[in-house]
Design a protein around this motif. Structure first.
Motif, short mmCIF file in Angstrom:
data_model
loop_
_atom_site.label_atom_id
_atom_site.label_comp_id
_atom_site.label_asym_id
_atom_site.label_seq_id
_atom_site.Cartn_x
_atom_site.Cartn_y
_atom_site.Cartn_z
N ALA A 71 0.83 -1.20 0.00
CA ALA A 71 0.00 0.00 0.00
C ALA A 71 0.87 1.26 0.00
N LYS A 72 0.24 2.39 -0.29
CA LYS A 72 0.99 3.65 -0.35
C LYS A 72 1.67 3.96 0.98
N ASN A 73 0.99 3.67 2.07
CA ASN A 73 1.57 3.84 3.40
C ASN A 73 1.97 2.50 4.00
N GLY A 74 2.28 1.54 3.15
CA GLY A 74 2.60 0.20 3.60
C GLY A 74 4.04 0.04 4.03
N MET A 75 4.37 -1.19 4.37
CA MET A 75 5.69 -1.49 4.91
C MET A 75 6.80 -1.24 3.91
N LEU A 76 6.55 -1.52 2.62
CA LEU A 76 7.59 -1.34 1.62
C LEU A 76 7.97 0.13 1.48
N ASN A 77 6.98 1.00 1.31
CA ASN A 77 7.28 2.43 1.17
C ASN A 77 7.86 3.01 2.45
N ASN A 78 7.39 2.56 3.61
CA ASN A 78 7.95 3.06 4.86
C ASN A 78 9.41 2.67 5.01
N ALA A 79 9.75 1.46 4.57
CA ALA A 79 11.15 1.04 4.64
C ALA A 79 12.01 1.84 3.67
N GLY A 86 15.83 6.76 2.96
CA GLY A 86 16.01 7.90 2.08
C GLY A 86 15.94 7.62 0.61
N LEU A 87 15.46 6.45 0.21
CA LEU A 87 15.38 6.11 -1.22
C LEU A 87 14.13 6.67 -1.88
N VAL A 88 13.10 6.95 -1.10
CA VAL A 88 11.83 7.47 -1.63
C VAL A 88 11.38 8.63 -0.76
N GLU A 89 10.98 9.72 -1.44
CA GLU A 89 10.40 10.85 -0.71
C GLU A 89 8.95 10.55 -0.36
N PRO A 90 8.47 11.03 0.79
CA PRO A 90 7.07 10.74 1.19
C PRO A 90 6.06 11.17 0.13
N LEU A 91 6.30 12.29 -0.56
CA LEU A 91 5.35 12.74 -1.57
C LEU A 91 5.38 11.88 -2.82
N HIS A 92 6.47 11.14 -3.03
CA HIS A 92 6.60 10.31 -4.23
C HIS A 92 6.24 8.85 -3.98
N ALA A 93 5.83 8.53 -2.79
CA ALA A 93 5.44 7.15 -2.50
C ALA A 93 4.19 6.79 -3.31
N MET A 94 4.19 5.60 -3.87
CA MET A 94 3.08 5.17 -4.71
C MET A 94 2.62 3.77 -4.31
#
Length: 282
Positions: free
Chosen positions: A123-131, A136-144
Protein backbone atom coordinates in the motif's frame (compact mmCIF):
# COMPACT_ATOMS: atom_id res chain seq x y z
CA UNK A 1 -0.64 -61.53 -21.78
CA UNK A 2 -4.21 -60.34 -21.43
CA UNK A 3 -5.90 -60.53 -18.08
CA UNK A 4 -9.30 -62.09 -17.71
CA UNK A 5 -12.26 -59.78 -16.99
CA UNK A 6 -12.71 -61.50 -13.62
CA UNK A 7 -9.17 -60.47 -12.66
CA UNK A 8 -9.90 -56.82 -13.45
CA UNK A 9 -13.06 -56.60 -11.39
CA UNK A 10 -11.30 -56.00 -8.02
CA UNK A 11 -9.23 -53.16 -9.51
CA UNK A 12 -12.33 -51.62 -11.11
CA UNK A 13 -14.23 -51.93 -7.85
CA UNK A 14 -11.47 -50.03 -6.06
CA UNK A 15 -11.36 -47.34 -8.75
CA UNK A 16 -15.12 -46.92 -9.08
CA UNK A 17 -15.70 -44.64 -6.03
CA UNK A 18 -12.92 -42.31 -7.14
CA UNK A 19 -14.19 -42.25 -10.73
CA UNK A 20 -17.73 -41.50 -9.58
CA UNK A 21 -16.54 -38.64 -7.35
CA UNK A 22 -14.42 -37.16 -10.13
CA UNK A 23 -17.29 -37.48 -12.59
CA UNK A 24 -19.90 -35.91 -10.32
CA UNK A 25 -17.79 -33.15 -8.75
CA UNK A 26 -15.48 -32.19 -11.63
CA UNK A 27 -16.33 -33.61 -15.07
CA UNK A 28 -20.10 -33.03 -14.98
CA UNK A 29 -19.94 -29.41 -13.69
CA UNK A 30 -17.18 -28.64 -16.20
CA UNK A 31 -19.12 -30.00 -19.17
CA UNK A 32 -22.32 -28.33 -17.95
CA UNK A 33 -20.59 -24.95 -17.67
CA UNK A 34 -18.84 -25.24 -21.03
CA UNK A 35 -22.07 -26.29 -22.75
CA UNK A 36 -24.30 -23.62 -21.26
CA UNK A 37 -21.82 -20.91 -22.19
CA UNK A 38 -23.53 -21.16 -25.61
CA UNK A 39 -27.06 -21.06 -24.19
CA UNK A 40 -29.03 -17.87 -24.85
CA UNK A 41 -31.50 -17.57 -21.99
CA UNK A 42 -33.38 -14.78 -23.75
CA UNK A 43 -34.26 -16.70 -26.90
CA UNK A 44 -33.87 -20.20 -25.56
CA UNK A 45 -31.52 -21.08 -28.41
CA UNK A 46 -27.82 -21.74 -28.78
CA UNK A 47 -25.53 -19.02 -30.10
CA UNK A 48 -22.49 -16.87 -29.26
CA UNK A 49 -24.39 -14.05 -27.55
CA UNK A 50 -22.79 -14.75 -24.16
CA UNK A 51 -19.32 -14.60 -25.67
CA UNK A 52 -20.10 -11.36 -27.52
CA UNK A 53 -21.30 -9.78 -24.30
CA UNK A 54 -18.36 -11.14 -22.34
CA UNK A 55 -15.77 -9.73 -24.77
CA UNK A 56 -17.63 -6.43 -25.06
CA UNK A 57 -17.75 -5.93 -21.29
CA UNK A 58 -14.57 -7.66 -20.18
CA UNK A 59 -12.20 -7.65 -23.15
CA UNK A 60 -9.60 -5.64 -21.24
CA UNK A 61 -9.93 -7.99 -18.28
CA UNK A 62 -9.32 -11.02 -20.50
CA UNK A 63 -6.16 -9.40 -21.86
CA UNK A 64 -4.99 -8.40 -18.37
CA UNK A 65 -5.61 -11.93 -17.08
CA UNK A 66 -3.50 -13.44 -19.84
CA UNK A 67 -0.68 -10.90 -19.35
CA UNK A 68 -0.60 -11.21 -15.55
CA UNK A 69 -0.67 -15.01 -15.47
CA UNK A 70 1.94 -15.42 -18.23
CA UNK A 71 4.24 -12.81 -16.67
CA UNK A 72 3.84 -14.34 -13.20
CA UNK A 73 4.51 -17.82 -14.56
CA UNK A 74 7.66 -16.65 -16.34
CA UNK A 75 8.97 -14.96 -13.19
CA UNK A 76 8.15 -18.03 -11.12
CA UNK A 77 10.07 -20.20 -13.58
CA UNK A 78 13.18 -18.01 -13.63
CA UNK A 79 13.33 -17.56 -9.86
CA UNK A 80 12.51 -21.19 -9.11
CA UNK A 81 15.29 -22.41 -11.40
CA UNK A 82 17.69 -19.94 -9.78
CA UNK A 83 16.78 -21.09 -6.25
CA UNK A 84 16.87 -24.78 -7.14
CA UNK A 85 20.15 -24.28 -8.99
CA UNK A 86 21.79 -22.66 -5.98
CA UNK A 87 20.47 -25.38 -3.66
CA UNK A 88 22.02 -27.96 -5.98
CA UNK A 89 25.26 -26.24 -6.98
CA UNK A 90 25.87 -23.83 -4.10
CA UNK A 91 29.09 -24.30 -2.19
CA UNK A 92 28.31 -22.18 0.89
CA UNK A 93 26.61 -24.67 3.21
CA UNK A 94 25.22 -22.02 5.54
CA UNK A 95 23.71 -20.02 2.69
CA UNK A 96 22.22 -23.17 1.16
CA UNK A 97 20.74 -24.24 4.52
CA UNK A 98 19.30 -20.76 5.16
CA UNK A 99 17.79 -20.55 1.66
CA UNK A 100 16.32 -24.06 1.96
CA UNK A 101 14.70 -23.04 5.24
CA UNK A 102 13.39 -19.62 4.15
CA UNK A 103 12.04 -20.13 0.63
CA UNK A 104 9.36 -22.61 1.70
CA UNK A 105 7.50 -20.29 4.07
CA UNK A 106 4.86 -18.98 1.60
CA UNK A 107 4.00 -22.58 0.67
CA UNK A 108 1.88 -22.92 3.82
CA UNK A 109 0.07 -19.57 3.52
CA UNK A 110 -3.39 -19.53 1.86
CA UNK A 111 -4.01 -17.15 -1.04
CA UNK A 112 -6.43 -15.03 0.99
CA UNK A 113 -3.83 -14.52 3.72
CA UNK A 114 -1.14 -13.79 1.14
CA UNK A 115 -3.40 -11.15 -0.44
CA UNK A 116 -4.00 -9.48 2.92
CA UNK A 117 -0.26 -9.49 3.68
CA UNK A 118 0.47 -7.84 0.35
CA UNK A 119 -2.23 -5.21 0.93
CA UNK A 120 -0.31 -4.20 4.03
CA UNK A 121 3.09 -4.47 2.36
CA UNK A 122 2.41 -2.79 -1.01
CA UNK A 123 0.00 0.00 0.00
CA UNK A 124 0.99 3.65 -0.35
CA UNK A 125 1.57 3.84 3.40
CA UNK A 126 2.60 0.20 3.60
CA UNK A 127 5.69 -1.49 4.91
CA UNK A 128 7.59 -1.34 1.62
CA UNK A 129 7.28 2.43 1.17
CA UNK A 130 7.95 3.06 4.86
CA UNK A 131 11.15 1.04 4.64
CA UNK A 132 12.27 2.88 1.49
CA UNK A 133 11.47 6.25 3.07
CA UNK A 134 13.36 5.37 6.24
CA UNK A 135 16.58 4.83 4.27
CA UNK A 136 16.01 7.90 2.08
CA UNK A 137 15.38 6.11 -1.22
CA UNK A 138 11.83 7.47 -1.63
CA UNK A 139 10.40 10.85 -0.71
CA UNK A 140 7.07 10.74 1.19
CA UNK A 141 5.35 12.74 -1.57
CA UNK A 142 6.60 10.31 -4.23
CA UNK A 143 5.44 7.15 -2.50
CA UNK A 144 3.08 5.17 -4.71
CA UNK A 145 0.77 2.24 -4.18
CA UNK A 146 1.37 -1.05 -5.94
CA UNK A 147 -2.15 -2.33 -5.28
CA UNK A 148 -2.90 -2.93 -8.95
CA UNK A 149 -1.87 -5.55 -11.48
CA UNK A 150 1.73 -5.23 -10.27
CA UNK A 151 0.66 -6.20 -6.77
CA UNK A 152 -1.13 -9.23 -8.18
CA UNK A 153 2.04 -10.31 -9.99
CA UNK A 154 4.13 -9.87 -6.83
CA UNK A 155 1.62 -11.87 -4.78
CA UNK A 156 1.36 -14.67 -7.33
CA UNK A 157 5.13 -14.99 -7.66
CA UNK A 158 5.71 -14.88 -3.90
CA UNK A 159 3.01 -17.51 -3.29
CA UNK A 160 3.80 -19.95 -6.12
CA UNK A 161 7.60 -19.71 -6.10
CA UNK A 162 8.12 -22.20 -3.22
CA UNK A 163 5.92 -24.81 -4.93
CA UNK A 164 7.83 -24.62 -8.22
CA UNK A 165 11.22 -24.42 -6.52
CA UNK A 166 10.41 -27.46 -4.38
CA UNK A 167 9.54 -29.58 -7.42
CA UNK A 168 12.54 -28.44 -9.45
CA UNK A 169 15.05 -28.73 -6.60
CA UNK A 170 13.80 -32.26 -5.91
CA UNK A 171 14.36 -33.20 -9.55
CA UNK A 172 17.84 -31.68 -9.50
CA UNK A 173 18.74 -33.46 -6.26
CA UNK A 174 17.86 -36.83 -7.82
CA UNK A 175 20.23 -36.33 -10.76
CA UNK A 176 23.45 -38.23 -11.24
CA UNK A 177 26.10 -35.74 -10.14
CA UNK A 178 28.89 -37.34 -12.18
CA UNK A 179 28.28 -34.99 -15.12
CA UNK A 180 28.24 -31.98 -12.80
CA UNK A 181 31.52 -32.98 -11.19
CA UNK A 182 33.06 -33.65 -14.61
CA UNK A 183 32.02 -30.20 -15.83
CA UNK A 184 33.46 -28.61 -12.71
CA UNK A 185 36.70 -30.50 -13.28
CA UNK A 186 36.89 -29.03 -16.77
CA UNK A 187 36.48 -25.51 -15.38
CA UNK A 188 32.82 -24.83 -16.15
CA UNK A 189 31.15 -22.23 -13.95
CA UNK A 190 27.98 -22.80 -11.97
CA UNK A 191 25.79 -20.79 -14.35
CA UNK A 192 27.00 -22.75 -17.37
CA UNK A 193 26.52 -26.06 -15.56
CA UNK A 194 23.00 -25.03 -14.57
CA UNK A 195 21.94 -23.91 -18.05
CA UNK A 196 23.69 -26.52 -20.19
CA UNK A 197 23.78 -29.65 -18.02
CA UNK A 198 21.29 -29.52 -15.17
CA UNK A 199 18.36 -27.64 -16.69
CA UNK A 200 17.94 -29.83 -19.82
CA UNK A 201 17.71 -32.93 -17.61
CA UNK A 202 14.93 -31.50 -15.43
CA UNK A 203 13.07 -29.69 -18.21
CA UNK A 204 9.99 -31.92 -17.89
CA UNK A 205 9.69 -31.14 -14.18
CA UNK A 206 10.10 -27.43 -14.89
CA UNK A 207 7.23 -27.57 -17.38
CA UNK A 208 5.02 -29.46 -14.93
CA UNK A 209 5.66 -26.90 -12.18
CA UNK A 210 4.98 -23.99 -14.55
CA UNK A 211 1.74 -25.47 -15.91
CA UNK A 212 0.45 -26.19 -12.40
CA UNK A 213 1.43 -22.70 -11.26
CA UNK A 214 -0.23 -21.13 -14.31
CA UNK A 215 -3.52 -22.94 -13.69
CA UNK A 216 -3.43 -22.17 -9.97
CA UNK A 217 -2.87 -18.46 -10.55
CA UNK A 218 -5.49 -18.35 -13.29
CA UNK A 219 -8.11 -19.73 -10.90
CA UNK A 220 -7.27 -17.52 -7.89
CA UNK A 221 -10.12 -15.24 -6.78
CA UNK A 222 -9.05 -13.72 -3.46
CA UNK A 223 -5.82 -12.13 -4.72
CA UNK A 224 -7.24 -9.93 -7.52
CA UNK A 225 -10.40 -9.21 -5.53
CA UNK A 226 -8.44 -7.93 -2.51
CA UNK A 227 -5.57 -6.18 -4.30
CA UNK A 228 -7.14 -4.58 -7.38
CA UNK A 229 -9.72 -2.05 -6.23
CA UNK A 230 -11.01 -0.90 -9.62
CA UNK A 231 -11.01 -1.95 -13.25
CA UNK A 232 -9.59 -3.71 -15.20
CA UNK A 233 -9.34 -6.82 -13.07
CA UNK A 234 -9.01 -10.57 -13.60
CA UNK A 235 -11.57 -13.03 -14.97
CA UNK A 236 -12.28 -14.75 -11.67
CA UNK A 237 -13.54 -11.47 -10.19
CA UNK A 238 -15.70 -10.85 -13.25
CA UNK A 239 -17.25 -14.31 -13.04
CA UNK A 240 -18.05 -13.87 -9.35
CA UNK A 241 -19.49 -10.41 -10.08
CA UNK A 242 -21.78 -11.64 -12.89
CA UNK A 243 -23.17 -14.45 -10.71
CA UNK A 244 -23.49 -12.64 -7.37
CA UNK A 245 -24.69 -9.26 -8.66
CA UNK A 246 -26.70 -10.12 -11.78
CA UNK A 247 -27.34 -13.85 -11.65
CA UNK A 248 -25.96 -13.91 -15.19
CA UNK A 249 -24.67 -17.46 -15.46
CA UNK A 250 -24.45 -17.29 -19.24
CA UNK A 251 -21.75 -14.61 -19.35
CA UNK A 252 -20.05 -16.17 -16.33
CA UNK A 253 -19.92 -19.51 -18.15
CA UNK A 254 -18.54 -17.77 -21.24
CA UNK A 255 -15.77 -16.21 -19.16
CA UNK A 256 -15.12 -19.61 -17.61
CA UNK A 257 -14.85 -21.06 -21.11
CA UNK A 258 -12.22 -18.45 -21.96
CA UNK A 259 -10.27 -19.30 -18.79
CA UNK A 260 -10.53 -23.00 -19.63
CA UNK A 261 -9.22 -22.26 -23.14
CA UNK A 262 -6.20 -20.49 -21.62
CA UNK A 263 -5.51 -23.55 -19.48
CA UNK A 264 -5.96 -25.76 -22.51
CA UNK A 265 -3.38 -23.76 -24.47
CA UNK A 266 -0.90 -24.16 -21.62
CA UNK A 267 -1.55 -27.92 -21.45
CA UNK A 268 -1.24 -28.26 -25.24
CA UNK A 269 2.06 -26.39 -25.21
CA UNK A 270 3.41 -28.69 -22.50
CA UNK A 271 2.32 -31.84 -24.36
CA UNK A 272 3.77 -30.52 -27.61
CA UNK A 273 7.11 -29.80 -25.98
CA UNK A 274 7.13 -33.22 -24.34
CA UNK A 275 6.43 -35.04 -27.60
CA UNK A 276 9.00 -32.94 -29.44
CA UNK A 277 11.67 -33.94 -26.93
CA UNK A 278 11.24 -37.55 -28.04
CA UNK A 279 9.21 -39.15 -25.28
CA UNK A 280 6.04 -39.05 -23.30
CA UNK A 281 5.75 -36.12 -20.84
CA UNK A 282 6.35 -37.13 -17.25
Amino acid sequence: MRRRPSELLPALALMLPALVMVGLLFVYPLLFSLTYAFRNEGTGGWDLANFSKAFALYGNDITLTAVVTVLSTALVGVLAVAIAGYLTLGENRRAVAALRWIYRWPLFIPFVVAAQLMRTFLAKNGMLNNALMSVGLVEPLHAMSLLDWRGVVVTFVWKQLPFAALLISGAMASMDRSMIESARGLGAGRLRILLEIVLPQVASTVWVSLILSFVTMLSALSVPMMIIAGSPTLLTVDMAWRVNSYGDYGVANALGFVAFAMSGVAAWFYLRQGLRSGGQPK
